[in-house]
Scaffold this active site. Sequence first.
Site: not given
Length: 293
Positions: A17, A84, A262, A276
């Site tokens: 989205l 999404q 993240d 990471d």
Amino acid sequence: MQRNASTLYPILLVHGLFGFDSIGKFDLFHGIRQALRNAGAQVFIPFLSATHSNEMRGQQLLEQIDRVLAGTGARKVNLIGHSQGALAARYAGAVAPDKVASVTSVSGPNHGSELADCLRKALKPGELPEYIAVAASTLFVEFLGYLSGRQQIPHNAIAALNALTTEGVALFNEQYPQGLPSTWGGQGAQIVNEVHYYSWSGTLQGPIWKEGLNALDPLHTFCRGFSQFFDREAGQNDGMVGRFSSHLGTVLRSDYPMDHMDSINQTAGLVRSGIDPVDLYLEHAERLIKQGL
């Protein structure tokens, strides 16, 4: 150590989205596309509607898969969808399994988002708050299009919102159940119609004052705020998607210490420690190689 991401089939990173491929030198999948390319992968980011239904975005993805196959000579592609984007990838894998080698969901709302449920309840159809939200969404999408220099393609904020609710995704899942777990919080079939299914996601962990520099990340602050709208998966979500709602196929892990943004390395590369996000994509490319994909 030199990483190897030279998968047999090209990788398509599918945005969710309000997503985009890039604005100037800024990639939505921050550092991920380049890291995969540096390690030998062919990587593409399809350009899908920033807001629309799962089926519409999935159909747009299929059209761009055809372009990638024609341009590279490959028989199939590996799809990695964020948020999404995972639902669009699932649609493509279900509708055209002959063109898709694998579908990987990264923080995907595969059973819907409780945050979307709350928004749907707050924005009652036909009332002023919904009109305002649609207008604001439209302006934002058009602004993204202007910045990216891309030609406008159809967008529909209400269709997107409805598509992300628990009810909306349940209807989607009735049509496209491939890779879904049969029990809540379980794992799904790894291979359906010769398409390999995987998923990973993260959760917000501990109080924000223990996050170090990550506590200063505004995107992380937003995710912390959004997490308060979760009930069924309170304390087990990334701010936008619940942990068990994200499960699909082989669940690699669903409690990485990451918020929703993240997982595409947005500001995480600057402030997050202990995980990471880019390395997760490189590891997955190596996993796909071992599977002959």
